[in-house]
Design an enzyme around this catalytic site. Structure first.
Site, PDB file in Angstrom:
ATOM      1  N   ILE A   1      38.192  31.836  43.155  1.00 32.77           N
ATOM      2  CA  ILE A   1      36.999  32.821  42.287  1.00 32.77           C
ATOM      3  C   ILE A   1      36.543  33.537  43.558  1.00 32.77           C
ATOM      4  O   ILE A   1      35.013  32.432  42.434  1.00 32.77           O
ATOM      5  CB  ILE A   1      37.060  32.951  40.862  1.00 32.77           C
ATOM      6  CG1 ILE A   1      38.185  32.799  40.171  1.00 32.77           C
ATOM      7  CG2 ILE A   1      36.305  34.341  40.607  1.00 32.77           C
ATOM      8  CD1 ILE A   1      39.164  33.664  40.338  1.00 32.77           C
ATOM      9  N   LYS A   2      36.365  34.611  44.043  1.00 29.34           N
ATOM     10  CA  LYS A   2      34.824  34.967  44.495  1.00 29.34           C
ATOM     11  C   LYS A   2      34.372  35.817  43.734  1.00 29.34           C
ATOM     12  O   LYS A   2      35.057  37.122  43.697  1.00 29.34           O
ATOM     13  CB  LYS A   2      35.128  35.992  45.901  1.00 29.34           C
ATOM     14  CG  LYS A   2      34.438  36.273  46.873  1.00 29.34           C
ATOM     15  CD  LYS A   2      34.598  37.082  47.988  1.00 29.34           C
ATOM     16  CE  LYS A   2      32.790  37.740  48.756  1.00 29.34           C
ATOM     17  NZ  LYS A   2      33.427  38.960  49.320  1.00 29.34           N
ATOM     18  N   GLN A   3      32.949  36.050  43.834  1.00 32.63           N
ATOM     19  CA  GLN A   3      31.958  36.956  42.555  1.00 32.63           C
ATOM     20  C   GLN A   3      30.439  37.181  43.485  1.00 32.63           C
ATOM     21  O   GLN A   3      30.604  36.080  43.800  1.00 32.63           O
ATOM     22  CB  GLN A   3      32.311  36.751  41.473  1.00 32.63           C
ATOM     23  CG  GLN A   3      31.784  37.216  39.825  1.00 32.63           C
ATOM     24  CD  GLN A   3      32.250  38.455  40.393  1.00 32.63           C
ATOM     25  OE1 GLN A   3      31.276  39.339  40.575  1.00 32.63           O
ATOM     26  NE2 GLN A   3      32.719  38.602  39.368  1.00 32.63           N
TER      27      GLN A   3
END
Length: 352
Positions: free
Chosen positions: A238-240
């Site tokens: 996940i990129k956040q």
């Protein structure tokens, strides 16, 4: 003790960030990155042998090879922010070969960029650095401006380019989010069938999330729920964005929240806010990589090292940093990437 360069770059916040002890969710409950992460976490999943091999390729390249942490160079801003705006500070990056060169010489685990960029130089570099193909984008040529992620190519074409993973963005909270969730879910299923890993840019987008006082697009509770939706559609990583505040659900007065989200599962300390994002990634079973954000010029080194320390001590898996690296002279971009990687390679910087 952390490397002196890292301490100096953190400045007055060094002690607070490096010595902080979290009292929210115990670090013992987290699935933290390490050399055995694939064996310890992903071997238990429904991911196929080819997907495990792709993940291993990603984890075992660059200066962080074999650590379980990743440093990814993402350059899709030519579409997302217009090429002129993005590359004017350093026009060499109009040429996609220099994007790949920066990732290689910068010691990154992989390069994440567009179908066009990778397609133009794939035969020269596909066997030299892992490719991540960004399969959807928001383009800024429509007037008036709209914010909508649309597919720019097929998962099959990403596979033909030799990619080890595909990346996609969903604007959670936007009017088009339902369609994007369905499209990306189907694309990720196909990517796994073909043996590629999946990375989701879990961004939030709704004008109601921004009030007069605060921007809740970067609230820990709202971004955390976006992460939870992302792992639900089986994103491997996940990129956040790094959280900057909390209490978005309560402030905007929508969705559902529990008081313990704010009182027990998080505090206002940046490491605890980031850890709440990790919790929503199945306690770290899906790796959390935070984005570097826009370039601020002279403070880019300090801010990038700060973000890396927060992510690592929270239980995250690494950084995906682009503009701060490519919007400066080539060698300075390499230096910045290496400094961030040094945070993850420093064994004295541990979980909070």
């Amino acid at each position: 003790m952390a490397d002196q360069t890292i301490i100096d770059l953190l400045g007055e916040s060094a002690e607070d960030l490096l010595q902080y002890r979290s009292t929210t969710v115990s670090k013992e409950l987290l699935h933290v990155p390490g050399p055995d992460f694939i064996d310890r976490v992903f071997v238990q999943t429904n991911r196929s042998i080819p997907v495990l091999r792709s993940l291993a390729t990603l984890f075992n390249y660059g200066r962080l090879a074999g650590t379980g942490y990743v440093s990814i160079l993402p350059i899709d801003q030519g579409i997302e922010h217009t090429a002129g705006f993005s590359f004017a500070p350093n026009p060499i990056y109009f040429d996609p070969e220099n994007i790949i060169r920066l990732a290689i010489e910068g010691g990154c685990n992989a390069v994440a960029t567009t179908f066009g960029n990778l397609g133009m130089i794939a035969r020269k570099y596909a066997h030299k650095i892992p490719f991540i193909v960004k399969i959807n984008h928001n383009e800024l040529l429509t007037y008036p401006t709209k914010y909508n992620q649309i597919m720019f190519g097929s998962v099959e074409e990403a596979w033909n380019l030799g990619a080890v993973a595909v990346g996609a963005t969903i604007y959670f909270g936007s009017e088009e989010s339902s369609r994007q969730i369905i499209e990306v879910s189907q694309a990720f299923e196909r990517a796994h069938e073909l043996g590629m890993a999946t990375i989701l840019w879990c961004y939030t987008r709704n004008s109601a999330f921004k009030t007069k006082d605060k921007d809740y697009h970067v609230a820990a509770d709202i971004t955390g729920q976006a992460n939870h939706l992302g792992v639900t559609i089986q994103a491997d990583i996940i990129k956040q964005k790094m959280p900057e505040t909390n209490g978005g659900f309560e402030a905007v007065n929508f969705s559902k929240w529990h008081k313990d989200m704010y009182n027990k599962l998080a505090t206002d300390h940046p490491i605890d806010l980031c850890r709440y994002q990790v919790l929503n990634c199945y306690m770290g079973r899906a790796g959390l990589i935070n984005s570097g954000g826009e370039s601020a010029g002279d403070t880019d080194l300090e801010q990038s090292v700060r973000t890396a320390v927060i992510n690592k001590r929270a239980g995250g898996m690494g950084l995906i940093l682009g503009r701060r690296a490519f919007q400066r002279p080539f060698e300075e971009g390499v230096k910045l990437l290496n400094l961030v990687q040094d945070v993850y390679g420093d064994s004295s910087i541990t979980l909070a």
